[in-house]
Design an enzyme around this catalytic site. Sequence first.
Site, mmCIF file in Angstrom:
data_model
loop_
_atom_site.group_PDB
_atom_site.id
_atom_site.type_symbol
_atom_site.label_atom_id
_atom_site.label_comp_id
_atom_site.label_asym_id
_atom_site.label_seq_id
_atom_site.Cartn_x
_atom_site.Cartn_y
_atom_site.Cartn_z
ATOM 1 N N CYS A 1 17.157 -8.005 17.430
ATOM 2 C CA CYS A 1 17.037 -9.140 17.571
ATOM 3 C C CYS A 1 15.799 -9.977 17.244
ATOM 4 C CB CYS A 1 17.091 -9.792 19.338
ATOM 5 S SG CYS A 1 17.126 -11.548 19.657
ATOM 6 N N CYS A 2 14.514 -9.294 17.249
ATOM 7 C CA CYS A 2 13.458 -9.799 16.621
ATOM 8 C C CYS A 2 13.746 -9.316 15.057
ATOM 9 C CB CYS A 2 12.152 -8.765 17.048
ATOM 10 S SG CYS A 2 11.786 -9.166 18.742
ATOM 11 N N CYS B 1 9.941 -16.015 23.056
ATOM 12 C CA CYS B 1 11.161 -16.318 23.239
ATOM 13 C C CYS B 1 11.451 -16.568 24.887
ATOM 14 C CB CYS B 1 12.310 -15.445 22.467
ATOM 15 S SG CYS B 1 12.072 -15.483 20.715
ATOM 16 N N CYS C 1 12.778 -13.138 26.819
ATOM 17 C CA CYS C 1 11.812 -12.223 26.579
ATOM 18 C C CYS C 1 10.285 -12.336 27.163
ATOM 19 C CB CYS C 1 11.746 -11.728 25.244
ATOM 20 S SG CYS C 1 13.323 -11.070 24.579
ATOM 21 N N CYS D 1 6.865 -7.944 18.520
ATOM 22 C CA CYS D 1 8.036 -8.159 17.892
ATOM 23 C C CYS D 1 8.464 -7.626 16.425
ATOM 24 C CB CYS D 1 7.993 -9.799 17.715
ATOM 25 S SG CYS D 1 6.835 -10.444 16.549
HETATM 26 FE FE1 SF4 Z 1 15.190 -11.882 20.440
HETATM 27 FE FE2 SF4 Z 1 13.480 -11.789 22.534
HETATM 28 FE FE3 SF4 Z 1 12.589 -11.073 20.011
HETATM 29 FE FE4 SF4 Z 1 13.027 -13.565 20.463
HETATM 30 S S1 SF4 Z 1 11.552 -11.977 21.375
HETATM 31 S S2 SF4 Z 1 13.793 -12.777 18.904
HETATM 32 S S3 SF4 Z 1 14.657 -13.510 21.875
HETATM 33 S S4 SF4 Z 1 14.185 -9.893 21.052
#
Ligand code: SF4
Length: 248
Positions: A131-132, A212, A215, A238
Amino acid sequence: MNELAHQVLAERTVGAVDLPPAEGLDRALRHAAPAEVIAAALQIVGRERLAVVSSFGTESAALLKVVADVDPAIPVIFLDTGWLFEETLAYRDTLIATLGLRDVRSIKPLEAALLREDPDRELWFSDPDACCRIRKVEPLQRALAPFGAWINGRKRFQGGARAVIPVVEDDGSRLKFNPFANIAREEIEAIYAVAKLPPHPLVASGYLSVGCMPCTSRTSPDEDARAGRWRGRPKTECGIHTAQSPPD
Ligand code: SF4
């Protein structure tokens, strides 16, 4: 800037491929004030090739204030992941107005990547590293493509992998400047106080570090400021500071 910094800069040649080695610059700027580090970065690569990366988080206004005092037209890259708090987006706009930042670029992930890898918006839960990668690491690499160096606000007092960061480091094809590497938490607070900088709106609700939404959680007084990030998981970064810039 100290004498050694002048010496290192005097030896530079112009153009990204001829940038001075990070180790020499780090030696020269190790004890320089944050504004001196930013001014040196400007001298080395020029405004068109230098960017600041900011999350507009709880401590971001301090670095942005120092940057704005040096040159408010230095481009600022902000990664709008699609999962940010509304308060962070509002804070970005507040700081643009307060500090007179002239070139803040809000960078979004590629729609195609989101559709392909995160169609249900659950990737943050099933695979936060992936996701990051699609929401932060890859968008930042694209956004940094025109630049030869970037500035960020990491501090050694944040601990973990950040406890040993130099002031200047190699980031693959770019230089990375950490003007706040040496700074103490009290100095950040002093910058906020002297400049009367507005706090991030979520600080009053107990968030000491804001990323985010899915998280980020509140921290208790006995916890490290970043303890609320990716709570319950081994993840602490991240990835934008652990992945190196690919060659241009
Ligand atoms: Fe995704 Fe969480 Fe990374 Fe944001 S901090 S990009 S929501 S995993």
